[in-house]
Design an enzyme around this catalytic site. Sequence first.
Site, PDB file in Angstrom:
ATOM      1  N   LEU A  41       0.883  -1.161   0.000  1.00 38.21           N
ATOM      2  CA  LEU A  41       0.000   0.000   0.000  1.00 38.21           C
ATOM      3  C   LEU A  41       0.914   1.202   0.000  1.00 38.21           C
ATOM      4  O   LEU A  41       1.958   1.205   0.664  1.00 38.21           O
ATOM      5  CB  LEU A  41      -0.892   0.032   1.241  1.00 38.21           C
ATOM      6  CG  LEU A  41      -2.064  -0.933   1.296  1.00 38.21           C
ATOM      7  CD1 LEU A  41      -2.734  -0.864   2.661  1.00 38.21           C
ATOM      8  CD2 LEU A  41      -3.059  -0.629   0.205  1.00 38.21           C
ATOM      9  N   ASP A  42       0.545   2.232  -0.726  1.00 42.05           N
ATOM     10  CA  ASP A  42       1.351   3.441  -0.749  1.00 42.05           C
ATOM     11  C   ASP A  42       1.568   3.958   0.666  1.00 42.05           C
ATOM     12  O   ASP A  42       0.736   3.750   1.562  1.00 42.05           O
ATOM     13  CB  ASP A  42       0.653   4.546  -1.562  1.00 42.05           C
ATOM     14  CG  ASP A  42       0.536   4.222  -3.036  1.00 42.05           C
ATOM     15  OD1 ASP A  42       1.333   3.398  -3.524  1.00 42.05           O
ATOM     16  OD2 ASP A  42      -0.345   4.799  -3.686  1.00 42.05           O
ATOM     17  N   HIS A  43       2.651   4.673   0.843  1.00 45.99           N
ATOM     18  CA  HIS A  43       2.978   5.319   2.114  1.00 45.99           C
ATOM     19  C   HIS A  43       1.781   6.126   2.614  1.00 45.99           C
ATOM     20  O   HIS A  43       1.432   6.098   3.795  1.00 45.99           O
ATOM     21  CB  HIS A  43       4.210   6.211   1.885  1.00 45.99           C
ATOM     22  CG  HIS A  43       4.608   7.041   3.040  1.00 45.99           C
ATOM     23  ND1 HIS A  43       4.360   8.392   3.095  1.00 45.99           N
ATOM     24  CD2 HIS A  43       5.242   6.735   4.193  1.00 45.99           C
ATOM     25  CE1 HIS A  43       4.826   8.871   4.233  1.00 45.99           C
ATOM     26  NE2 HIS A  43       5.377   7.895   4.918  1.00 45.99           N
TER      27      HIS A  43
END
Length: 150
Positions: A41-43
């Site tokens: 998952l993106d930051h």
Amino acid sequence: MLIAFNKPFNVLCQFTDRSVPPRPTLAGFGLPPRVYAAGRLDHDSEGLLLLTDNGTLAQKLTDPKHKADKLYWVQVEGTPSDEQLQQLRDGVVLNDGPTLPAKIERFDPAPELWPRDPPVRFRKTVPDSWLAITIREGRNRQVRRMTAAV
């Protein structure tokens, strides 16, 4: 071992970070040794992240040739038209090529979620909508880029 972990906003999906200053990582959550994220998952995204010590399972979940479904609940600005949703269902062309078709559903009403720190930006003059988007790929920031493209 398989762990379902609710990854917070602004946490990296890895156990180390070489950036300066370092950002929060999975190492700060007391997870068992020798588990790794089965996906990313993106930051700046939050939600369910699977962690496992089983390399075969991780590969089946993450390798594009297996085309495992990945479901995202997405808040978008505005109210997407039926035509825009159909574009997502058909697949859109991104700078790294066309996407596979996606499954799209509208949430009405918006889903009830946990509080986020910091809160999601609210603007009185710009409505937002929630979508459930299921994709079978996992390109960098793919869902953001798909919704921006339409």
